[in-house]
Design an enzyme around this catalytic site. Sequence first.
Site, PDB file in Angstrom:
ATOM      1  N   LYS A   1      75.531  31.575   1.073  1.00  0.00           N
ATOM      2  CA  LYS A   1      76.723  32.294   1.527  1.00  0.00           C
ATOM      3  C   LYS A   1      77.679  31.273   2.116  1.00  0.00           C
ATOM      4  CE  LYS A   1      78.318  36.018   4.579  1.00  0.00           C
ATOM      5  NZ  LYS A   1      77.913  37.033   5.570  1.00  0.00           N
TER       6      LYS A   1
ATOM      7  N   ARG B   1      86.603  42.091   6.061  1.00  0.00           N
ATOM      8  CA  ARG B   1      86.621  42.105   7.529  1.00  0.00           C
ATOM      9  C   ARG B   1      87.610  43.125   8.065  1.00  0.00           C
ATOM     10  NH1 ARG B   1      86.049  35.495   8.047  1.00  0.00           N
ATOM     11  NH2 ARG B   1      83.829  35.456   7.481  1.00  0.00           N
TER      12      ARG B   1
ATOM     13  N   LYS C   1      83.109  30.838  11.186  1.00  0.00           N
ATOM     14  CA  LYS C   1      81.678  30.951  10.920  1.00  0.00           C
ATOM     15  C   LYS C   1      81.123  29.711  10.221  1.00  0.00           C
ATOM     16  CE  LYS C   1      81.838  36.007  10.800  1.00  0.00           C
ATOM     17  NZ  LYS C   1      81.282  37.242  10.188  1.00  0.00           N
TER      18      LYS C   1
ATOM     19  N   GLU D   1      68.688  25.652   0.822  1.00  0.00           N
ATOM     20  CA  GLU D   1      68.583  27.032   1.287  1.00  0.00           C
ATOM     21  C   GLU D   1      67.665  27.847   0.378  1.00  0.00           C
ATOM     22  OE1 GLU D   1      69.709  28.292   3.995  1.00  0.00           O
ATOM     23  OE2 GLU D   1      71.249  26.907   4.702  1.00  0.00           O
TER      24      GLU D   1
ATOM     25  N   LYS E   1      77.178  34.124  -2.634  1.00  0.00           N
ATOM     26  CA  LYS E   1      78.402  34.798  -2.185  1.00  0.00           C
ATOM     27  C   LYS E   1      79.419  33.749  -1.721  1.00  0.00           C
ATOM     28  CE  LYS E   1      79.970  38.218   1.248  1.00  0.00           C
ATOM     29  NZ  LYS E   1      79.597  39.044   2.409  1.00  0.00           N
TER      30      LYS E   1
ATOM     31  N   SER F   1      85.269  40.976  -1.611  1.00  0.00           N
ATOM     32  CA  SER F   1      86.487  41.772  -1.458  1.00  0.00           C
ATOM     33  C   SER F   1      87.736  41.039  -1.923  1.00  0.00           C
ATOM     34  CB  SER F   1      86.640  42.197   0.001  1.00  0.00           C
ATOM     35  OG  SER F   1      86.686  41.055   0.856  1.00  0.00           O
TER      36      SER F   1
ATOM     37  N   TYR G   1      82.566  45.971  -5.884  1.00  0.00           N
ATOM     38  CA  TYR G   1      83.324  47.169  -5.552  1.00  0.00           C
ATOM     39  C   TYR G   1      83.843  47.843  -6.820  1.00  0.00           C
ATOM     40  CZ  TYR G   1      83.057  44.812  -1.092  1.00  0.00           C
ATOM     41  OH  TYR G   1      82.573  44.173   0.023  1.00  0.00           O
TER      42      TYR G   1
END
Length: 430
Positions: free
Chosen positions: A298, A308, A320, A336, A351, A377, A416
């Site tokens: 991510k 968000r 972040k 990871e 992502k 998004s 979506y």
Amino acid sequence: MAFTIVNTPCTVPLVKGFENQNYVGLRPISSLKFKSARTSTFGRSGALFVVRACERFDGSVKKAEMSIEECEAAVVAGNAPEAPPVPPKPAAPVGTPVIQPYQLTRRPRRNRKSPALRASFQETSLSPANFVYPLFIHEGQEDTPIGAMPGCYRLGWRHGLVEEVAKARDVGVNSIVLFPKVPDALKSPTGDEAYNDNGLVPRTIRLLKDKFPDLVIYTDVALDPYSSDGHDGIVREDGVIMNDETVHQLCKQTVSQARAGADVVSPSDMMDGRVGAIRAALDSEGFHHVSIMSYTAKYASSFYGPFREALDSNPRFGDKKTYQMNPANYREALVEAHEDEAEGADILLVKPGLPYLDIIRLLRNQSPLPIAAYQVSGEYSMIKAGGVLKMIDEERVMMESLMCLRRAGADIILTYFALQAARCLCGEKK
């Protein structure tokens, strides 16, 4: 219409008065007639249905003018029947140079020359079963539109959500992932609302499982929707995101979700060691059957903005980047992935999606586990905006982008567009 003969050995008595009235399993059709006969099968008496169905049946079958032997003899004698002639070669436009064809041993275009051939050799497929539908929920009864994500809503968990899930299931999308909009009054620095057994997400899971028992429910595991600081973990007074203390909270969150009936928990927080800790917590509570989809790679991406807004979960300060990955890094994804595999992840997720096709392919080549991609998004909203402005064909770009994610190696796609794309695949319109 040619007639059809169905030969079926049968042990029931011969049907009498079989004139589209007294029979089981066939719908009466006035234009069709059926006949039945009794005969012997393999030397013993039995019933055999011979069904001839045609639009117009006059009681006779037209006899062929020539037998097979006569047809073959005619061909051998050089009297082959006529067939349409070879079509003429299409003319090139005026001015086309006349040249000798190149002596190419391979012309890849030969396998692309017709829709049938292209379909035969298509290497990647896309179906509604590949989609996981992200759905935003809130405590209200009304569905409220999300400005930055046209066509998406914060759904009322008792009504609007149930209706949306039903629509998705009607076109073959039977997997969803839930994202809650939590009231500000329930947010805290330690995100304790995340593991409230009567919180919004557990209540919603129980409702959906009651109405759709076979629905596959994924859940998001992170503290940012519940944190008054808007971060995925607990924030120390100097701004540092506390790793192990956050993982402790996430374990309680996943157990609460599993208790409600979640099928797959999805830690998206990017804390170190959280997959192993979550697996141990689930197993210790008897939830061995609950899967873990880890957000393995991510990235600290700028494509998350509309999401968000949907959850009102922007960080109150900072960013972040101390826990999400650097978009410039490639090899780090392997680090990871190896850790998540070793700790017990069942699915590895990348992502965002389309800007990170190389990472999807990297994990696909390196891991035997299923790979998920999240078409986030920002990707969704850009396609929607381009379609509204008539700069692109929204539907074609949507389907191409999803196919590209599959081609890169994604087994499932969080998108979506799930409902809209599934309707396209099923031949429906919006």
